[in-house]
Write a protein that holds these residues in place. Structure first.
Motif, PDB file in Angstrom:
ATOM      1  N   SER A 166       0.837  -1.194   0.000  1.00 11.40           N
ATOM      2  CA  SER A 166       0.000   0.000   0.000  1.00 11.40           C
ATOM      3  C   SER A 166       0.870   1.241   0.000  1.00 11.40           C
ATOM      4  O   SER A 166       1.799   1.342   0.821  1.00 11.40           O
ATOM      5  N   VAL A 167       0.573   2.171  -0.906  1.00  8.85           N
ATOM      6  CA  VAL A 167       1.310   3.433  -0.976  1.00  8.85           C
ATOM      7  C   VAL A 167       0.317   4.567  -1.159  1.00  8.85           C
ATOM      8  O   VAL A 167      -0.837   4.353  -1.549  1.00  8.85           O
ATOM      9  N   SER A 168       0.789   5.764  -0.908  1.00  7.47           N
ATOM     10  CA  SER A 168      -0.006   6.958  -1.194  1.00  7.47           C
ATOM     11  C   SER A 168       0.367   7.489  -2.568  1.00  7.47           C
ATOM     12  O   SER A 168       1.516   7.328  -3.014  1.00  7.47           O
ATOM     13  N   GLU A 169      -0.577   8.109  -3.220  1.00  5.33           N
ATOM     14  CA  GLU A 169      -0.300   8.697  -4.525  1.00  5.33           C
ATOM     15  C   GLU A 169       0.862   9.686  -4.414  1.00  5.33           C
ATOM     16  O   GLU A 169       0.923  10.478  -3.462  1.00  5.33           O
ATOM     17  N   LYS A 224       9.037   2.450  -8.991  1.00  7.93           N
ATOM     18  CA  LYS A 224       8.508   3.622  -9.691  1.00  7.93           C
ATOM     19  C   LYS A 224       8.642   4.799  -8.747  1.00  7.93           C
ATOM     20  O   LYS A 224       8.311   4.687  -7.562  1.00  7.93           O
ATOM     21  N   PRO A 225       9.169   5.929  -9.225  1.00  7.53           N
ATOM     22  CA  PRO A 225       9.448   7.047  -8.306  1.00  7.53           C
ATOM     23  C   PRO A 225       8.195   7.646  -7.663  1.00  7.53           C
ATOM     24  O   PRO A 225       8.236   8.061  -6.512  1.00  7.53           O
ATOM     25  N   SER A 226       7.091   7.653  -8.409  1.00  8.00           N
ATOM     26  CA  SER A 226       5.902   8.330  -7.917  1.00  8.00           C
ATOM     27  C   SER A 226       4.656   7.573  -8.364  1.00  8.00           C
ATOM     28  O   SER A 226       4.378   7.472  -9.567  1.00  8.00           O
ATOM     29  N   ALA A 227       3.904   7.057  -7.406  1.00  3.98           N
ATOM     30  CA  ALA A 227       2.734   6.241  -7.737  1.00  3.98           C
ATOM     31  C   ALA A 227       1.575   7.104  -8.207  1.00  3.98           C
ATOM     32  O   ALA A 227       1.362   8.236  -7.728  1.00  3.98           O
ATOM     33  N   HIS A 228       0.808   6.535  -9.136  1.00  6.84           N
ATOM     34  CA  HIS A 228      -0.399   7.175  -9.630  1.00  6.84           C
ATOM     35  C   HIS A 228      -1.571   6.269  -9.310  1.00  6.84           C
ATOM     36  O   HIS A 228      -1.416   5.049  -9.225  1.00  6.84           O
ATOM     37  N   LEU A 273       6.805 -19.580 -19.248  1.00  8.56           N
ATOM     38  CA  LEU A 273       6.836 -18.591 -18.189  1.00  8.56           C
ATOM     39  C   LEU A 273       6.427 -19.194 -16.855  1.00  8.56           C
ATOM     40  O   LEU A 273       5.428 -19.906 -16.772  1.00  8.56           O
ATOM     41  N   THR A 274       7.218 -18.886 -15.821  1.00  8.76           N
ATOM     42  CA  THR A 274       6.856 -19.266 -14.458  1.00  8.76           C
ATOM     43  C   THR A 274       6.547 -17.992 -13.690  1.00  8.76           C
ATOM     44  O   THR A 274       7.411 -17.110 -13.572  1.00  8.76           O
ATOM     45  N   PHE A 275       5.326 -17.905 -13.168  1.00  9.01           N
ATOM     46  CA  PHE A 275       4.845 -16.704 -12.501  1.00  9.01           C
ATOM     47  C   PHE A 275       5.011 -16.795 -10.994  1.00  9.01           C
ATOM     48  O   PHE A 275       4.896 -17.878 -10.402  1.00  9.01           O
ATOM     49  N   GLY A 276       5.243 -15.637 -10.374  1.00 10.86           N
ATOM     50  CA  GLY A 276       5.097 -15.536  -8.936  1.00 10.86           C
ATOM     51  C   GLY A 276       3.621 -15.485  -8.573  1.00 10.86           C
ATOM     52  O   GLY A 276       2.761 -15.469  -9.450  1.00 10.86           O
ATOM     53  N   LYS A 277       3.339 -15.436  -7.270  1.00 11.22           N
ATOM     54  CA  LYS A 277       1.948 -15.440  -6.819  1.00 11.22           C
ATOM     55  C   LYS A 277       1.291 -14.075  -6.934  1.00 11.22           C
ATOM     56  O   LYS A 277       0.080 -13.962  -6.731  1.00 11.22           O
ATOM     57  N   GLY A 278       2.078 -13.059  -7.228  1.00  8.03           N
ATOM     58  CA  GLY A 278       1.505 -11.741  -7.441  1.00  8.03           C
ATOM     59  C   GLY A 278       1.593 -10.835  -6.227  1.00  8.03           C
ATOM     60  O   GLY A 278       1.603 -11.293  -5.076  1.00  8.03           O
ATOM     61  N   THR A 279       1.672  -9.536  -6.499  1.00  8.00           N
ATOM     62  CA  THR A 279       1.616  -8.506  -5.458  1.00  8.00           C
ATOM     63  C   THR A 279       0.526  -7.526  -5.840  1.00  8.00           C
ATOM     64  O   THR A 279       0.564  -6.954  -6.933  1.00  8.00           O
ATOM     65  N   MET A 280      -0.426  -7.356  -4.943  1.00  3.09           N
ATOM     66  CA  MET A 280      -1.497  -6.391  -5.178  1.00  3.09           C
ATOM     67  C   MET A 280      -1.018  -5.025  -4.717  1.00  3.09           C
ATOM     68  O   MET A 280      -0.657  -4.845  -3.547  1.00  3.09           O
ATOM     69  N   LEU A 281      -0.979  -4.061  -5.620  1.00  3.25           N
ATOM     70  CA  LEU A 281      -0.582  -2.693  -5.295  1.00  3.25           C
ATOM     71  C   LEU A 281      -1.830  -1.848  -5.064  1.00  3.25           C
ATOM     72  O   LEU A 281      -2.682  -1.735  -5.949  1.00  3.25           O
ATOM     73  N   LEU A 282      -1.918  -1.285  -3.874  1.00  4.89           N
ATOM     74  CA  LEU A 282      -3.032  -0.416  -3.514  1.00  4.89           C
ATOM     75  C   LEU A 282      -2.504   1.008  -3.427  1.00  4.89           C
ATOM     76  O   LEU A 282      -1.482   1.258  -2.768  1.00  4.89           O
ATOM     77  N   VAL A 283      -3.173   1.954  -4.084  1.00  5.82           N
ATOM     78  CA  VAL A 283      -2.744   3.348  -4.092  1.00  5.82           C
ATOM     79  C   VAL A 283      -3.856   4.205  -3.505  1.00  5.82           C
ATOM     80  O   VAL A 283      -4.979   4.207  -4.024  1.00  5.82           O
ATOM     81  N   SER A 284      -3.533   4.909  -2.438  1.00  5.89           N
ATOM     82  CA  SER A 284      -4.535   5.758  -1.792  1.00  5.89           C
ATOM     83  C   SER A 284      -4.284   7.230  -2.130  1.00  5.89           C
ATOM     84  O   SER A 284      -3.142   7.630  -2.363  1.00  5.89           O
ATOM     85  N   PRO A 285      -5.363   8.025  -2.164  1.00  3.55           N
ATOM     86  CA  PRO A 285      -5.223   9.453  -2.527  1.00  3.55           C
ATOM     87  C   PRO A 285      -4.403  10.227  -1.494  1.00  3.55           C
ATOM     88  O   PRO A 285      -4.343   9.867  -0.332  1.00  3.55           O
TER      89      PRO A 285
END
Lengths: 115, 115
Positions: free
Chosen positions: B12-15, B78-82, B103-115
């Motif tokens: 989780s990151v802020s915009e 990424k320097p600045s999340a949108h 292709l072998t995939f990882g399980k994934g990372t959900m990116l949450l961006v808050s205002p």
């Protein structure tokens, strides 16, 4: 230029039934791979087709089979469906012979629900 | 055999703040590495790929990743999340040990961006 197209987009089947999913690769691509993505997981490799033959297979039972046609399109067949087969099925196309780093283009997937 | 470990299931990151999604890989051969993004109800889109050229790879939408062989890592930054970056991200390894590229995939990372 059409990308990878899959049909149908959604499907509901009953346990024990059989299902066929279809994929048309991106124009100019000759290799088709199928992946299963269970809810909350990353895609898992099922198998890959080139020149109408299965050339590599992941850890999936023989209930999963496929076919590639002369126009490079492909089908994924699943027999004796189980509840655990419920997933998003993704088709990816690529161009053989371009070596490591070949970009695979993915379709939108077919959401299969087994009840 | 090849494998991928994505170290965080959710980030989780802020915009406007930096993004770091962590990935470690295992491969018997010189691998190709990819990051794919999956927005809800959409297919997988390639963000960037590493194929034994420059270790710092730039991708689309301001993302980049650095290949560190000594650490077997390929972290995405990424320097600045949108807000539009909110999606699931997959780290992927390709090991064409038999001449084929799957292709072998990882399980994934959900990116949450808050205002």
């Amino acid at each position: 230029d059409a990308g990878v197209t899959q049909s149908p987009t959604h499907l509901i089947k009953t346990r024990g039934q059989q299902v066929t999913l279809r994929c048309s690769p991106k124009s100019g691509h000759d290799t088709v791979s199928w992946y299963q993505q269970a809810l909350g997981q990353g895609p898992q490799f099922i198998f890959q087709y080139y020149e109408e033959e299965e050339r590599q297979r992941g850890n999936f039972p023989d209930r999963f089979s496929g076919h590639q046609f002369p126009n490079y399109s492909s089908e994924l067949n699943v027999n004796a469906l189980l509840l655990g087969d419920s997933a998003l099925y993704l088709c990816a196309s690529s161009l053989v012979g371009t070596g490591l780093g070949t970009e695979a283009f993915f379709g939108q997937g077919t959401r299969l629900t087994v009840v | 055999a090849q494998s991928v470990t994505q170290l965080d299931s959710h980030v989780s990151v802020s915009e406007g703040t930096p993004v770091l999604l962590r990935c470690n890989y295992s491969s018997s051969y010189s691998p190709s590495l990819f990051w794919y993004v999956q927005h809800p109800n959409k297919g997988l889109q390639l963000l960037l790929k590493y194929t034994s050229a420059a270790t710092l790879v730039k991708g689309i939408n301001g993302f980049e990743a650095e290949f560190k062989k000594s650490e077997t890592s390929f972290h995405l930054t990424k320097p600045s999340a949108h807000m539009s970056d909110a999606a699931e991200y997959f780290c992927v390894v390709s090991d064409a040990s038999e001449g084929y590229s799957t292709l072998t995939f990882g399980k994934g990372t959900m990116l949450l961006v808050s205002p």
